[in-house]
Design an enzyme around this catalytic site. Structure first.
Site, short mmCIF file in Angstrom:
data_model
loop_
_atom_site.label_atom_id
_atom_site.label_comp_id
_atom_site.label_asym_id
_atom_site.label_seq_id
_atom_site.Cartn_x
_atom_site.Cartn_y
_atom_site.Cartn_z
CE LYS A 19 -35.57 -61.73 -20.20
NZ LYS A 19 -36.28 -62.37 -21.32
CG ASP B 272 -34.03 -65.04 -21.29
OD1 ASP B 272 -34.79 -64.79 -22.00
OD2 ASP B 272 -33.09 -64.75 -21.01
#
Ligand code: NDP
Length: 456
Positions: free
Chosen positions: A135, A175
């Site tokens: 991430k 995201d």
């Protein structure tokens, strides 16, 4: 293990493990929370499966492979020089290249990056695709920035990130705050710096290697997962009143699929408040919201001015609106204990987490004690990364599948995720603890791979 009925001996093991983790990772509150929620199910399982304890698997799995932190300098439209911080947490590549989104939001810090990358390990494992976990992102705030400022920031961000990623090594996606515009700017910069056209990012435009259904995948997948949970009880989405938080990518396509399956959507929100539309947020209204958020970059409050019969509630969350199914689709820790209690009191029978870790540990306990159908993020929102995995496959074989083929594959993947949750999460009284099922099923595959590799 239901968080409400943890055995005393297990509790001690969990506390011991968590106290070590907190000491090694001070002040990382969200990371602690994500690991604690996970070990509550997995430590009891490990106690009964000695190979994982002997191989020190939990200690190894909670330590990222590496973390890259870097400065992102860029120039705004007035010629001022700005500096933000960039991150990429490459958490685990036991079963495939690192894979996980990039978040641009002022709240981004190391703890949030680590919690998201940690959860991604088990989510990606559940998809049954060969995907490791990572991430990244930045504390850069895209709100109020011009297109040119976004472009300059994305180019500067990729100027550092490109050294650490690649189609067989690490494949980021979007995201919060990173949609198709940002992915395109970053892909353009990667291509320029590396002089190669490869599937290094997912969520790309269709003309340059993107997959049909990727934009829709997280929201659609979440509704498919809830549909599976309801069908296991002989029920379905049809006719259900649904409330959604957020009004971004995940919220929009959750709303779209609920409508397609005959449910009624009553709410959407953003960080300033929520709208309630008693007439239902229909297809036409969703199309309007897409334009509002993605093109005009407007606020959800404008919905109430546009659509008669709807109301805007400033500074509030939608969880007090009576519903059958709730879809938290904005951000972490948006459902606290009192919100979960309000949902149960008002008759909610199912929750599908589109956002990552939207319910805090006390809220999860409320859902589990009420024995409702609680679909945790790791399972319920895995559709996004699953179609990213399909985009990688299409890039590798240099072909693209049709919309129908891709949506069918997504539906099958969500069905398989549901089956794994039931396999590992069914309790003695027949209640399916989906959180426990998702944690253990996701864990076993990654842990077995780690053991096979020896001490690495
Ligand atoms: P978007 O940026 O498209 O939308 C985010 C939405 O959530 C906006 O409505 C935003 O409101 C709201 N929001 C963001 N932060 C907060 C906050 N602190 N409090 C209240 N509302 C907030 O993001 P996505 O839809 O892509 O992501 C939403 C969630 O889904 C995230 O948790 C993400 O990690 C998760 N997710 C996304 C996937 C994907 O494929 N995109 C895959 C799997 C999970 P505002 O405009 O006011 O900021």
């Amino acid at each position: 293990m239901s968080t409400s009925v943890i055995k005393e001996s297990h509790k001690q093991e969990i506390e011991k493990f968590m106290s070590g983790l907190k000491k090694r990772n001070p002040n990382e509150i969200e990371f602690h929370q994500a690991v604690e929620e996970f070990v509550q199910s997995v430590i009891p399982y490990i106690i009964d499966h000695k190979q994982y304890k002997d191989n020190y698997i939990l200690e190894r799995l909670t330590e990222p492979d590496r973390i890259i932190v870097f400065r992102v300098s860029w120039e705004d439209d007035e010629g001022n020089i700005r500096a933000d911080r960039g991150y990429r947490v490459q958490f685990n590549n036991s079963i495939g290249p690192y894979k996980g989104g990039l978040r641009f939001h002022p709240s981004v810090n190391l703890s949030i990056m680590k919690f998201l990358a940690f959860e991604q390990i088990f989510k990606n494992s559940l998809t049954t695709l060969p995907l490791g976990a990572g991430k990244g992102g930045s504390n850069f705030n895209p709100k109020g920035k011009s297109d040119k400022e976004i472009m300059r920031f994305c180019q500067s961000f990729m100027t550092e990130l490109h050294k650490h990623i690649g189609p067989s090594c690490d494949v980021p996606a979007g995201d919060i705050g990173v949609g198709s515009r940002e992915i395109s700017y970053m892909f353009g910069q990667y291509k320029r710096l590396r002089d190669e056209f490869s599937g290094v990012l997912t969520g790309k435009g269709l003309a340059y290697g993107g997959s049909l259904i990727r934009t829709e995948a997280t929201g659609y997948g979440c509704v498919f997962f809830v549909q599976e949970m309801l069908q296991s009880k002989g029920d379905s989405i049809e006719g259900k009143n649904c409330i959604i938080s957020g009004s971004g990518n995940v919220a929009q396509y959750t709303a779209e699929k609920i409508n397609q399956l005959g449910g009624k959507v009553l709410t959407l929100s953003d960080s300033a408040g929520f709208i309630y539309d008693k007439n239902g947020i229909t297809h036409e209204k969703i199309e309007w919201v897409k334009k509002l958020k993605d093109q005009r970059r407007g606020r959800i409050s404008e919905y109430a001015d546009k659509w008669p019969g709807s109301e805007y509630f400033a500074g509030q969350k939608p969880w007090n609106v009576p519903c059958d199914v709730a879809f938290p689709s904005a951000t972490q820790n948006e459902i606290l204990e009192e919100d979960a209690e309000a949902l149960i009191k008002n008759g909610c029978i199912a929750v599908g987490e589109g956002a990552n870790m939207p319910t805090n540990i006390d809220g999860v306990r409320v859902f589990e004690q009420a024995k409702i159908l609680y679909g945790p993020a790791k399972a319920a929102n895995a559709g996004g990364v699953a179609v990213s995995g399909l985009e990688m496959t299409q890039n590798s074989i240099r072909m693209s599948w049709t919309r129908e083929e891709t949506e069918k594959k997504l539906k099958e993947i969500m069905k398989r995720i549901h089956e794994q949750c039931v396999e590992y999460g069914k309790e003695e009284d027949g209640y399916v603890n989906y959180a426990k099922g998702a944690n253990i099923a996701g864990f076993v595959k990654v842990a077995d791979a780690a053991i096979a590799y020896g001490v690495v």
